[in-house]
Scaffold this motif. Structure first.
Motif, short mmCIF file in Angstrom:
data_model
loop_
_atom_site.label_atom_id
_atom_site.label_comp_id
_atom_site.label_asym_id
_atom_site.label_seq_id
_atom_site.Cartn_x
_atom_site.Cartn_y
_atom_site.Cartn_z
N LEU A 103 0.86 -1.19 0.00
CA LEU A 103 0.00 0.00 0.00
C LEU A 103 0.90 1.24 0.00
N PRO A 104 1.27 1.76 -1.17
CA PRO A 104 2.12 2.95 -1.21
C PRO A 104 1.39 4.18 -0.69
N ALA A 105 2.16 5.19 -0.32
CA ALA A 105 1.58 6.47 0.06
C ALA A 105 0.82 7.07 -1.12
N PRO A 106 -0.23 7.88 -0.85
CA PRO A 106 -0.98 8.50 -1.96
C PRO A 106 -0.06 9.31 -2.87
N MET A 107 -0.46 9.44 -4.09
CA MET A 107 0.35 10.11 -5.10
C MET A 107 0.73 11.53 -4.70
N ALA A 108 -0.18 12.23 -4.02
CA ALA A 108 0.06 13.64 -3.68
C ALA A 108 1.25 13.82 -2.74
N HIS A 109 1.59 12.79 -1.96
CA HIS A 109 2.69 12.92 -1.02
C HIS A 109 4.02 13.13 -1.73
N HIS A 135 -7.87 12.63 -0.64
CA HIS A 135 -7.96 14.09 -0.69
C HIS A 135 -6.88 14.74 0.17
N SER A 136 -6.26 15.76 -0.40
CA SER A 136 -5.22 16.48 0.32
C SER A 136 -5.19 17.93 -0.16
N ILE A 299 -4.63 9.77 -6.41
CA ILE A 299 -4.98 8.36 -6.28
C ILE A 299 -4.14 7.67 -5.19
N LYS A 300 -4.76 6.66 -4.61
CA LYS A 300 -4.12 5.80 -3.62
C LYS A 300 -4.45 4.37 -4.02
#
Length: 307
Positions: A103-109, A135-136, A299-300
């Motif tokens: 489970l990678p970190a969400p793309m926005a990170h 959402h971030s 995306i996550k």
């Protein structure tokens, strides 16, 4: 490729990444059923990952927590990252792993790290089993009320006019904060994914990483939030919500404003409020609520491979 060593549960130095990728977090939840891998170039940690046996031949990264996966230095060549994954897989297979989930970190990170990891896993035979909207919001000099919709701004101003007080709360208030959130979920016939005892264990182990917020109407706590400081730059809202009966006032908007202000004063550059979907089942109301506060989607994913 350089002369790397793959260390297993040796904890050679400070790990890479945020809270969910750290050895201390892994040790808290693995219960002796996992492995923390470090890819070492000389004395330099180039990449890390941890996996835990969660039963039925499935090893997951992380066992608990919303994401973890591979963390690696920005200058690590892709070929060396592939070699690390191959070494980790070989170790897990020798321990009896039949399936692996990441489970990678969400793309926005970190869009670059996310893209490299998704490519890495995809080319090694991992398939996407979940794709969610997360959402971030990038924190900048603007206030949150400048970024939210007019309807939410009216709710925020009404909370202020009615004398509701929103503030960061001490860890000693965890039980009150938790019970407010539990009442919020009970209204929707849902329960919280972690017990109070489990979150208390997190707070005891990482007191500087657990951050609480509350909104009071007189002496009553009517909205609250439990947040995790994942790194110096990322604050993650694990739970938030308000009490039944306060839907029209929506004091959780005031809580969101307080959390955003906290990010500004503590130099957090990303505020993550989590997923708003469960695979093919979008929570349309939650998506609209988060958008109305100024948050945007990325995306996550969850990736899985059978060995």
């Amino acid at each position: 490729m350089r002369n790397y060593r793959c260390l297993n549960n040796q904890f050679a130095g400070e790990g890479l990444g945020g809270l969910f990728q750290q050895a201390d977090f892994f040790n808290l939840h693995a219960n002796g059923q996992g492995n923390y891998f470090e890819w070492i170039d000389g004395e330099r940690i180039a990449a890390t990952v941890h996996f835990t046996n969660v039963g039925n031949g499935l090893w997951r990264s992380p066992a608990r927590g919303t994401f973890s996966g591979f963390t690696f230095r920005n200058d690590l060549p892709i070929g060396d990252l592939f070699a690390f994954l191959d070494e980790v897989e070989a170790n897990l297979k020798s321990y009896g792993a039949l399936h692996i989930e990441v489970l990678p970190a969400p793309m926005a990170h970190d869009p670059t790290a996310f893209s490299n990891q998704l490519y890495l896993l995809s080319t090694r035979g991992y398939k996407m089993t979940h794709c969610d909207l997360n959402h971030s919001l990038t924190v900048d000099s603007r206030s949150l009320f400048e970024r939210m919709t007019y309807g939410n701004l009216k709710r925020l101003r009404k909370c202020q006019r009615d004398g509701l007080i929103t503030e960061q709360m001490p860890l000693s208030s965890l039980a009150d904060v938790y019970h407010t959130l539990a009442h919020n979920r009970a209204r929707k016939n849902r329960t919280l994914s972690m017990t109070l005892a489990q979150i208390q264990t997190m707070a005891d182990a990482f007191p500087s990483a657990v951050v609480l917020f509350g909104c009071r109407d007189g002496e009553s706590l009517v909205a609250s939030a439990i947040c995790f400081r994942l790194s110096p730059t990322v604050l993650y809202v694990f739970y938030w919500g308000d009490l039944p009966g306060y839907e029209s006032l929506s004091p959780v908007v005031a809580v969101a404003d307080a959390i955003y202000s906290y990010c500004q004063t503590t130099d957090a550059s990303l505020l993550d409020v989590g997923t708003s979907t469960m695979g093919d089942a979008p929570n349309l109301g939650l998506i609209q609520f988060k958008r109305g506060l100024g948050f945007t989607e990325s995306i996550k994913v969850r990736m899985r491979k059978s060995l």
